[in-house]
Design a protein around this motif. Sequence first.
Motif, PDB file in Angstrom:
ATOM      1  N   ARG A 291       0.860  -1.053  -0.065  1.00  0.00           N
ATOM      2  CA  ARG A 291      -0.120  -0.113   0.029  1.00  0.00           C
ATOM      3  C   ARG A 291       0.741   1.122   0.137  1.00  0.00           C
ATOM      4  NH1 ARG A 291      -2.575  -0.941   4.478  1.00  0.00           N
ATOM      5  NH2 ARG A 291      -4.129  -2.358   3.267  1.00  0.00           N
ATOM      6  N   LEU A 292       2.041   1.172   0.727  1.00  0.00           N
ATOM      7  CA  LEU A 292       2.954   2.414   0.837  1.00  0.00           C
ATOM      8  C   LEU A 292       3.433   2.611  -0.685  1.00  0.00           C
ATOM      9  CD1 LEU A 292       4.432   1.843   4.522  1.00  0.00           C
ATOM     10  CD2 LEU A 292       2.861   3.683   3.808  1.00  0.00           C
ATOM     11  N   LYS A 293       3.854   1.319  -1.109  1.00  0.00           N
ATOM     12  CA  LYS A 293       4.604   1.589  -2.403  1.00  0.00           C
ATOM     13  C   LYS A 293       3.705   2.077  -3.662  1.00  0.00           C
ATOM     14  CE  LYS A 293       5.432  -2.335  -4.453  1.00  0.00           C
ATOM     15  NZ  LYS A 293       6.067  -3.661  -4.590  1.00  0.00           N
ATOM     16  N   ARG A 294       2.302   1.787  -3.532  1.00  0.00           N
ATOM     17  CA  ARG A 294       1.681   2.352  -4.537  1.00  0.00           C
ATOM     18  C   ARG A 294       1.394   3.960  -4.463  1.00  0.00           C
ATOM     19  NH1 ARG A 294      -1.413  -2.681  -3.488  1.00  0.00           N
ATOM     20  NH2 ARG A 294      -3.011  -1.634  -2.425  1.00  0.00           N
ATOM     21  N   ASN A 295       1.211   4.086  -2.875  1.00  0.00           N
ATOM     22  CA  ASN A 295       0.844   5.573  -2.561  1.00  0.00           C
ATOM     23  C   ASN A 295       2.042   6.343  -2.969  1.00  0.00           C
ATOM     24  OD1 ASN A 295      -1.598   4.720  -1.649  1.00  0.00           O
ATOM     25  ND2 ASN A 295      -1.030   4.863   0.517  1.00  0.00           N
ATOM     26  N   THR A 296       3.115   6.045  -3.127  1.00  0.00           N
ATOM     27  CA  THR A 296       4.255   6.809  -3.586  1.00  0.00           C
ATOM     28  C   THR A 296       4.538   6.947  -5.307  1.00  0.00           C
ATOM     29  OG1 THR A 296       5.903   5.023  -3.375  1.00  0.00           O
ATOM     30  CG2 THR A 296       5.498   6.193  -1.600  1.00  0.00           C
ATOM     31  N   VAL A 297       3.667   6.008  -5.926  1.00  0.00           N
ATOM     32  CA  VAL A 297       3.649   6.079  -7.437  1.00  0.00           C
ATOM     33  C   VAL A 297       2.621   7.211  -7.865  1.00  0.00           C
ATOM     34  CG1 VAL A 297       3.596   4.568  -9.428  1.00  0.00           C
ATOM     35  CG2 VAL A 297       4.787   3.920  -7.278  1.00  0.00           C
ATOM     36  N   SER A 298       3.113   7.997  -8.896  1.00  0.00           N
ATOM     37  CA  SER A 298       2.159   8.629  -9.580  1.00  0.00           C
ATOM     38  C   SER A 298       1.026   7.837 -10.239  1.00  0.00           C
ATOM     39  CB  SER A 298       2.902   9.625 -10.837  1.00  0.00           C
ATOM     40  OG  SER A 298       4.032  10.058 -10.311  1.00  0.00           O
ATOM     41  N   PRO A 299      -0.127   8.295 -10.261  1.00  0.00           N
ATOM     42  CA  PRO A 299      -1.397   7.568 -10.935  1.00  0.00           C
ATOM     43  C   PRO A 299      -0.947   7.492 -12.212  1.00  0.00           C
ATOM     44  CG  PRO A 299      -2.047   9.361  -9.537  1.00  0.00           C
ATOM     45  CD  PRO A 299      -0.549   9.854  -9.542  1.00  0.00           C
ATOM     46  N   LEU A 300      -1.656   6.251 -12.758  1.00  0.00           N
ATOM     47  CA  LEU A 300      -1.359   5.897 -14.025  1.00  0.00           C
ATOM     48  C   LEU A 300      -2.213   7.046 -15.196  1.00  0.00           C
ATOM     49  CD1 LEU A 300      -0.616   4.257 -16.613  1.00  0.00           C
ATOM     50  CD2 LEU A 300      -2.597   2.917 -16.131  1.00  0.00           C
ATOM     51  N   SER A 301      -1.494   7.642 -16.098  1.00  0.00           N
ATOM     52  CA  SER A 301      -2.287   8.140 -17.272  1.00  0.00           C
ATOM     53  C   SER A 301      -2.395   7.367 -18.466  1.00  0.00           C
ATOM     54  CB  SER A 301      -1.466   9.647 -17.609  1.00  0.00           C
ATOM     55  OG  SER A 301      -2.081  10.226 -18.665  1.00  0.00           O
TER      56      SER A 301
ATOM     57  N   ASP B 181       7.294  -2.692  -8.702  1.00  0.00           N
ATOM     58  CA  ASP B 181       7.516  -1.452  -8.240  1.00  0.00           C
ATOM     59  C   ASP B 181       6.759  -0.553  -8.025  1.00  0.00           C
ATOM     60  OD1 ASP B 181       7.982  -1.471 -10.887  1.00  0.00           O
ATOM     61  OD2 ASP B 181       9.402   0.265 -10.981  1.00  0.00           O
ATOM     62  N   ARG B 182       5.554  -0.956  -8.414  1.00  0.00           N
ATOM     63  CA  ARG B 182       4.350   0.098  -8.729  1.00  0.00           C
ATOM     64  C   ARG B 182       3.124  -0.894  -7.890  1.00  0.00           C
ATOM     65  NH1 ARG B 182       1.862   1.221 -12.654  1.00  0.00           N
ATOM     66  NH2 ARG B 182       1.694   3.358 -12.404  1.00  0.00           N
ATOM     67  N   GLY B 183       3.275  -2.018  -7.771  1.00  0.00           N
ATOM     68  CA  GLY B 183       2.050  -2.790  -7.223  1.00  0.00           C
ATOM     69  C   GLY B 183       1.978  -4.191  -7.407  1.00  0.00           C
ATOM     70  N   THR B 184       0.881  -4.834  -7.817  1.00  0.00           N
ATOM     71  CA  THR B 184       0.989  -6.481  -8.040  1.00  0.00           C
ATOM     72  C   THR B 184       1.127  -6.584  -9.574  1.00  0.00           C
ATOM     73  OG1 THR B 184      -0.508  -6.589  -6.111  1.00  0.00           O
ATOM     74  CG2 THR B 184      -0.376  -8.512  -7.552  1.00  0.00           C
TER      75      THR B 184
ATOM     76  N   GLY C 100       4.091  -2.500 -17.499  1.00  0.00           N
ATOM     77  CA  GLY C 100       4.204  -2.371 -16.095  1.00  0.00           C
ATOM     78  C   GLY C 100       3.310  -1.827 -15.518  1.00  0.00           C
ATOM     79  N   ILE C 101       2.088  -1.665 -16.124  1.00  0.00           N
ATOM     80  CA  ILE C 101       0.793  -1.299 -15.338  1.00  0.00           C
ATOM     81  C   ILE C 101       0.146  -2.597 -14.599  1.00  0.00           C
ATOM     82  CG2 ILE C 101      -1.455  -0.861 -16.006  1.00  0.00           C
ATOM     83  CD1 ILE C 101      -0.683   0.242 -18.753  1.00  0.00           C
ATOM     84  N   VAL C 102      -0.158  -2.223 -13.295  1.00  0.00           N
ATOM     85  CA  VAL C 102      -0.281  -3.358 -12.278  1.00  0.00           C
ATOM     86  C   VAL C 102      -1.942  -3.787 -12.242  1.00  0.00           C
ATOM     87  CG1 VAL C 102       1.710  -3.008 -11.205  1.00  0.00           C
ATOM     88  CG2 VAL C 102      -0.103  -1.605 -10.673  1.00  0.00           C
TER      89      VAL C 102
END
Length: 236
Positions: free
Chosen positions: A11-21, A38-41, A201-203
């Motif tokens: 959850r912390l890792k996902r919160n530090t990644v910019s939202p996908l555009s 590095d972005r999620g699952t 690399g979209i999760v």
Amino acid sequence: MVKLLRKILKRLKRNTVSPLSWTSLRNLQPLSTTFGFDRGTPVDRYYIEQFLKANTAHISGSVLEIAESRYSRQFGHGVHTYEVLHMKQEPQVTIVGDLTNPGTLPENRIDCFICTQTFNFIYDFKSAITGAYYLLKPGGVLLATLAGITQLSATDMKQWGDYWRFTTQSAAKAFGEVFGEENIEVSSSGNVLTCTAILQGIVTEELTTAELDFNDPVYPVIITIKAKKRLHGIDQ
């Protein structure tokens, strides 16, 4: 406790990644070169877990995995022995051996062998299939997943190699030659969107369940194999 820490870290890792555009995909560089770890699952992990969840009835007794026992513990029931195979002796390893060399493996020892995303990293994968057969008890089950349309793993290429991507046809032929065509079930999971996702690399967290669960056999992210060893020994 370990599962809780994993969830918190994820959850912390996902919160530090910019939202996908979704409008920014016309780039020469992917969002992640590590499948999205590095972005999620990663998307392939979603399909792997769905496959294992559907086959929990087989994950019992003496259960084997490569390098760790995570899925055995997550999806197993009535497991009396958690076995771990690796070529090097590590604290968690119970069998030091090489899948391509049956002489290094115990025969007829395993009830269920969970082997996810491994055969694509083995150059002599046909010998490795024979090794998996050798390990299983008569009536034992191999639950394997293979890479379909995915990134290559730069890390694994440096360590031991990343050699193969499979189709349902190639998997059926290769595993059928060892286990017998009548003893295997081969399928695939994925679609053009989820193939795009894992290449970029979209999760999983950035896709809907409906998008993940739609299956198009022309676009397999992973290939799944359920293979049962003959009850009367190795009669290849």
